[in-house]
Design an enzyme around this catalytic site. Structure first.
Site, mmCIF file in Angstrom:
data_model
loop_
_atom_site.group_PDB
_atom_site.id
_atom_site.type_symbol
_atom_site.label_atom_id
_atom_site.label_comp_id
_atom_site.label_asym_id
_atom_site.label_seq_id
_atom_site.Cartn_x
_atom_site.Cartn_y
_atom_site.Cartn_z
ATOM 1 N N ASP A 1 -55.733 1.788 -38.167
ATOM 2 C CA ASP A 1 -55.529 3.157 -37.673
ATOM 3 C C ASP A 1 -54.227 3.255 -36.891
ATOM 4 O O ASP A 1 -53.497 4.235 -37.009
ATOM 5 C CB ASP A 1 -56.653 3.547 -36.704
ATOM 6 C CG ASP A 1 -57.818 4.191 -37.411
ATOM 7 O OD1 ASP A 1 -57.984 3.922 -38.616
ATOM 8 O OD2 ASP A 1 -58.568 4.951 -36.757
ATOM 9 N N CYS B 1 -57.945 2.857 -25.138
ATOM 10 C CA CYS B 1 -57.378 3.947 -25.963
ATOM 11 C C CYS B 1 -57.868 5.329 -25.539
ATOM 12 O O CYS B 1 -57.230 6.328 -25.852
ATOM 13 C CB CYS B 1 -57.757 3.769 -27.422
ATOM 14 S SG CYS B 1 -57.525 2.138 -28.091
ATOM 15 N N ASP C 1 -52.399 -2.744 -27.369
ATOM 16 C CA ASP C 1 -53.517 -2.701 -26.412
ATOM 17 C C ASP C 1 -54.833 -3.237 -26.963
ATOM 18 O O ASP C 1 -55.818 -3.324 -26.244
ATOM 19 C CB ASP C 1 -53.683 -1.302 -25.768
ATOM 20 C CG ASP C 1 -54.194 -0.224 -26.695
ATOM 21 O OD1 ASP C 1 -54.264 -0.451 -27.918
ATOM 22 O OD2 ASP C 1 -54.521 0.880 -26.187
HETATM 23 O O1 KQY Z 1 -55.550 2.163 -29.917
HETATM 24 C C1 KQY Z 1 -55.447 3.268 -29.482
HETATM 25 N N1 KQY Z 1 -54.663 3.457 -28.445
HETATM 26 C C2 KQY Z 1 -56.018 4.501 -30.143
HETATM 27 C C3 KQY Z 1 -56.790 4.334 -31.344
HETATM 28 C C4 KQY Z 1 -56.833 5.619 -32.110
HETATM 29 C C5 KQY Z 1 -57.583 5.582 -33.353
HETATM 30 C C6 KQY Z 1 -57.579 6.882 -34.068
HETATM 31 N N2 KQY Z 1 -58.542 6.983 -35.077
#
Ligand code: KQY
Length: 374
Positions: free
Chosen positions: A220, A366, A226
Site C-alpha cells: 500500500d 500510521c 514506519d
Molecule cells: O503506513 C502508513 N503510514 C499508512 C498506511 C496507509 C495504508 C492505506 N491503505
C-alpha cells in the site's frame, strides 16, 4: 492562516523527534467500506481503543466526517475532542501536517512563530494507477484544516510525501526508504539528490539515511519506513527483524541491517541496532476479504494477501509506547519486553486487535500524528 513562502529550515525550524513532548495527538476516524471490512465497525473500536490509550498520556483530537461524527463521539470518552473534518480515509500520519518547531528563537529569520506545519502533497500512496483509492481530494486538505484550526502557520510543498515515509532523530538525521521516496509513483521528476535537498530544507535535517526497502508486503505504501525501522534516541534504532531465512522478509531485514551498520548519523555516531522481531506471517482470510466492498475506486483486498505487520509501527506518546498486538502470543510478548527495555521510562501499552488496522494497510503509527509542544 499564515502561508509561509520560504522553507522551514531557513527560518530555523526543524522536525523534532517523536519522543519529544507533545501537546496533543491527531487521529482520523475510519469509515470507508471499500478499505475497512464490515463498514469499519471493527476498525472503529480499535481506533477508539488507540485514542483512549493515548489519551491517558496526552490530549487527543479525533477527526470524523459529518456522517460519522455522532458515532465517533459515542464511541470515544468525553475527554477526547471529536471534531468534523471530511477525509477520504483516516491515516493522519500521512495526511496530517508534519509539525516543525523552532527551539532557538535567536535564529527566527523574522518569524514570530515557534511551531509550523508542513503540508506535503498527497496522492493516495501512488496516484491514480497505483494508489489506494482514486479520489484523495479531501485527504489533501487535512493538513491545511488542522493547521487552520490550531492557528499554526503552514509551509506548503508540492512534493508528494507521506509522514509515514520519514523518521527523524531531532538532531539532524532522517531515515527513509528508497522503495518509497524514489518510487516513480511519487515524484518522478525529482532525483535522489533533489529529494534529499527538500528533506533537508523542510525537516531541518543534515543527513538522510536511505534504507533500500521497507517491510515485505507493505505494498500500500511502497515500503514506508514506519513499518520497518525507527529511532529510539539519537544513534539507536529499532529494526523489524526475522531470523527465518525462507521468509522474504529476511532479505529485507539483513539488507537494512548491513546498510545501518555501514553508515553514521548526522553527528557521526555509528548506529546501535536493536532487532524487533515481526509476528509470524499473517494473511488476509476469505471472511475478512469478503467484508470489504470490492469496487473500482479502491484497491482490492484479496484473501491470502500477506499482511504488513510489524511492531515497529508504534506511537510514542508523552511517557508511553502504544504498540500493536496481533494475537501472536510469543512475538506480542517479546515486542512488549523489548520495548520496555528500550524505553525504560515509558509505559508500554499493547493494543489488542491491531490486525484490524493492518488489514487496511497500516498500523498505530500510521493513524496518529503528534503535535509537538513548544
Ligand atoms: O503506513 C502508513 N503510514 C499508512 C498506511 C496507509 C495504508 C492505506 N491503505
Amino acid at each position: 492562516m499564515t502561508n509561509l513562502q520560504t522553507t522551514p529550515a531557513s527560518f530555523g525550524f526543524h522536525m523534532p523527534a517523536e519522543w519529544e513532548p507533545h501537546t496533543q495527538c491527531w487521529m482520523g476516524w475510519p469509515e470507508r467500506g471499500d478499505n475497512w471490512r464490515d463498514a469499519a465497525v471493527h476498525a472503529q473500536s480499535v481506533f477508539a481503543r488507540v485514542a483512549s490509550a493515548i489519551s491517558r498520556f496526552e490530549r487527543v483530537t479525533v477527526c470524523a466526517s459529518s456522517a460519522q461524527w455522532e458515532n465517533a463521539r459515542s464511541q470515544l470518552p468525553d475527554h477526547i475532542r471529536v471534531i468534523e473534518i471530511s477525509c477520504n480515509d483516516s491515516w493522519f500520519r500521512d495526511t496530517g501536517p508534519t509539525f516543525v518547531v523552532m527551539r532557538n528563537t535567536s535564529n527566527s529569520g523574522g518569524s514570530d512563530h515557534r511551531i509550523a506545519g508542513i503540508d506535503w502533497s498527497f496522492n493516495s500512496w501512488g496516484g491514480l494507477e497505483e494508489g489506494c483509492y482514486t479520489d484523495w481530494s479531501l485527504d489533501n486538505l487535512v493538513a491545511k484544516k488542522v493547521l487552520e484550526i490550531e492557528g499554526i502557520p503552514r509551509f506548503s510543498h508540492s512534493m508528494v510525501l507521506e509522514g509515514g515515509s520519514i523518521h527523524v532523530d531531532g538532531e539532524g538525521t532522517c531515515l527513509t526508504t528508497e522503495e518509497c521516496l524514489l518510487n516513480k509513483n511519487r515524484n518522478p521528476h525529482l532525483s535522489k539528490n533533489q529529494i534529499e535537498d527538500e528533506l533537508k530544507a523542510y525537516l531541518g535535517v543534515r543527513k538522510v539515511i536511505w534504507l533500500p526497502r521497507g517491510l515485505y508486503g507493505d505494498d500500500d505504501t511502497n515500503g514506508h519506513i514506519d513499518n520497518m525501522c525507527c529511532f529510539v534516541r539519537p544513534g539507536v534504532v529499532l529494526l523489524s527483524w526475522t531470523d527465518d531465512e525462507i521468509d522474504p522478509q529476511y532479505e529485507r531485514c539483513t539488507e537494512a541491517y548491513s546498510l545501518l551498520s555501514s553508515v553514521t548519523d548526522a553527528n557521526g555516531r555509528k548506529f546501535e541496532i536493536i532487532k524487533l522481531h515481526v509476528p509470524d506471517p499473517l494473511y488476509m482470510t476469505e471472511k475478512e476479504s469478503a467484508g470489504v466492498l470490492q469496487v473500482d475506486e479502491a484497491k482490492a483486498r484479496l484473501p491470502g494477501t500477506r499482511l504488513a505487520a510489524s511492531y515497529v509501527n508504534f506511537y510514542i506518546a508523552n511517557g508511553a509506547i502504544i504498540v500493536p498486538q496481533f494475537g501472536d502470543k510469543k512475538w506480542d510478548d517479546e515486542a512488549v519486553q523489548v520495548l520496555s527495555k528500550t524505553f525504560p521510562s515509558h509505559e508500554v501499552v499493547g493494543i489488542e486487535g491491531a490486525r484490524e488496522i493492518v488489514l487496511a494497510g497500516g498500523n498505530i503509527h500510521c493513524i496518529t500524528q503528534q503535535q509537538p509542544a513548544i
